[in-house]
Write an enzyme that holds these catalytic residues in place. Structure first.
Site, PDB file in Angstrom:
ATOM      1  N   GLY A   1       0.787  -1.228   0.000  1.00  0.00           N
ATOM      2  CA  GLY A   1       0.000   0.000   0.000  1.00  0.00           C
ATOM      3  C   GLY A   1       0.815   1.272   0.000  1.00  0.00           C
ATOM      4  O   GLY A   1       0.261   2.374   0.106  1.00  0.00           O
TER       5      GLY A   1
ATOM      6  N   LYS B   1       6.965  19.454  -4.178  1.00  0.00           N
ATOM      7  CA  LYS B   1       7.387  19.786  -2.815  1.00  0.00           C
ATOM      8  C   LYS B   1       8.662  20.619  -2.813  1.00  0.00           C
ATOM      9  O   LYS B   1       8.818  21.531  -1.998  1.00  0.00           O
ATOM     10  CB  LYS B   1       7.574  18.490  -2.023  1.00  0.00           C
ATOM     11  CG  LYS B   1       6.278  17.718  -1.835  1.00  0.00           C
ATOM     12  CD  LYS B   1       6.520  16.330  -1.261  1.00  0.00           C
ATOM     13  CE  LYS B   1       5.215  15.572  -1.108  1.00  0.00           C
ATOM     14  NZ  LYS B   1       5.419  14.178  -0.642  1.00  0.00           N
TER      15      LYS B   1
END
Length: 430
Positions: free
Chosen positions: A189, A207
């Site tokens: 995940g 970012k």
């Protein structure tokens, strides 16, 4: 004395992060009220699929009309966690126009249109906070924007994407290939079904743009950031890194030029010495290394993604914005007074590790060394191994510009004795 009338919060998006924000607002309601000085009330939740069951959220609060929610006029703070450019951009500007401050986790939008959003917020006297947009739970935006406001930041070097760090860490620790490590990240995940935004460094580049803008008081957009993904990193690259006492990380690097007249922002894989603090960042964790004149070297470390960690950063901003609202003030807005130019990647100076496939015969090393010299690139070390007429030649340079190294590599490809360029990787963190 605590104000009894609650501050009303509209939540845009109720996925992994949004649902955690709603849960914490509910379960920690009394603590949040005590810290803010007034209760906070979840006044509405905008979603795309209203039929989906959302534990702990009153179905009466759920709506598919996000525009109507932000236009209500009684909303104090809008929390935007839907991501993407639109409709998020329009919803945020509408929130400002209708008297609400905004807390966002939307790095893509802020990297592309942060200046415009700050301008609208300032025009309407509202706050725009976005701690959760970079490095999840790690307090980073506020320290750069507030704690280091009196200092001069020279460099920001960091691991800002947990998925890519997990993959590279697995390749390093187990000897796995890229695809094998990606498959494990997906199964656990950590990686999306389509991991492109992570492994091709789009996420990290957004970012980096945000960090560079704040650190250097200069508007840096996503288009200003050099971006190179990590899909070409191999087990052989890790073997070479280990021989140098290094590992490989996907780094976001924001730097002020030595003369202070410009800045650069880039994201790419790089070898980094095992002695550097970032080399020990494992798994899906993030870490950012900040270098400034007065404070020196600072490191921020922690979980960089996930519902609860990101929600922690969102709630921290929510508390700050609500406090500002009660006091009739706003927090710091955009600081772009320095307006430094952003230099292209060709001007960036760093060390390089170049691996060449060459013919195993006398004179090859001399030819290669001559090409480096002709392009003004100084060689630090050379290592050559040969067998059956073929050889591998590894060259590590002293610091050189990206432009000069590019010219060197093009010339090397034209040598009859060079069969191919196996890999080129920058060496950072020294």
């Amino acid at each position: 004395m605590m104000r009894t009338r609650p501050l009303k919060v509209a939540l845009l998006g109720c996925g992994v992060v949004g649902s955690e924000v709603a849960r914490i607002m509910t379960t920690h309601a009394d603590d949040l009220a005590a810290r803010i000085g007034a209760p906070v009330e979840l006044a509405g939740v905008a979603v795309r699929r209203p039929s989906r069951v959302r534990d702990g959220i009153d179905p009466a609060l759920v709506t598919t009309d996000a525009t109507a929610l932000v236009k209500r006029g009684d909303i104090d703070v809008v929390v935007e966690v839907i991501g993407g450019i639109e409709p998020a951009r329009t919803l945020i500007t509408t929130a400002f126009e209708y008297g609400a401050s905004v807390v966002s986790a939307n790095k893509a939008l802020l990297a592309q249109d942060g200046a415009a959003l700050h301008a609208v917020a300032e025009e309407h006297g509202e706050d725009l906070y976005y701690e959760a947009a970079v490095a999840g739970a790690i307090p980073l935006i506020r320290p750069l924007r507030e704690s280091l406001a009196g200092d001069k930041v020279n460099r920001v070097l960091g691991i800002v994407n947990g998925t890519t760090n997990f993959i590279l860490d697995k390749m390093d620790s187990t000897g796995a290939g890229y695809q094998e490590a990606l498959d494990e990240a997906t199964a656990l995940g950590y990686a999306e079904a389509d991991p492109t935004a992570d492994v091709e460094a789009f996420d990290a580049a957004a970012k980096a743009a945000i960090l560079a803008g704040i650190a250097f008081h200069t508007r840096v957009r996503l288009d200003d950031v050099y971006r190179e993904g990590m899909t070409e990193v191999t087990a052989a690259d890790f073997a070479s890194a280990r021989e140098m006492g290094c590992t490989i990380k996907l780094l976001a690097i924001c730097e002020r030029a030595a003369d202070g007249g410009s800045v650069t922002a880039r994201v790419h894989p790089a070898m980094i010495p095992l002695t550097h603090p970032l080399a020990s960042v494992r798994g899906a964790y993030n870490a950012v290394f900040v270098e400034s004149d007065a404070a020196g070297q600072l490191m921020f470390y922690g979980p960089g993604a996930g519902g609860a960690p990101t929600a922690s950063a969102v709630l921290g901003d929510l508390v700050a914005v609500c406090r500002n609202r009660l006091s009739g003030a706003t927090g710091p807005g955009e600081s772009a007074y320095a307006a430094l130019p952003v230099s292209p990647m060709g001007d960036v100076v760093t060390r390089y590790h170049i691996s060449l496939d060459v013919a195993d015969k006398p004179g090859v090393l001399a030819q290669v060394a001559t090409v480096f010299a002709e392009h003004g690139v100084s060689i630090d070390t050379v290592r050559q191994q040969g067998k059956d007429g073929e050889a591998s030649l590894v060259v590590v340079t002293h610091r050189a510009s990206d432009a000069s190294l590019t010219g060197t590599v093009e010339a090397l490809r034209n040598l009859d004795t060079v069969r191919g360029v196996a890999s080129i990787m920058r060496v950072e963190g020294e």
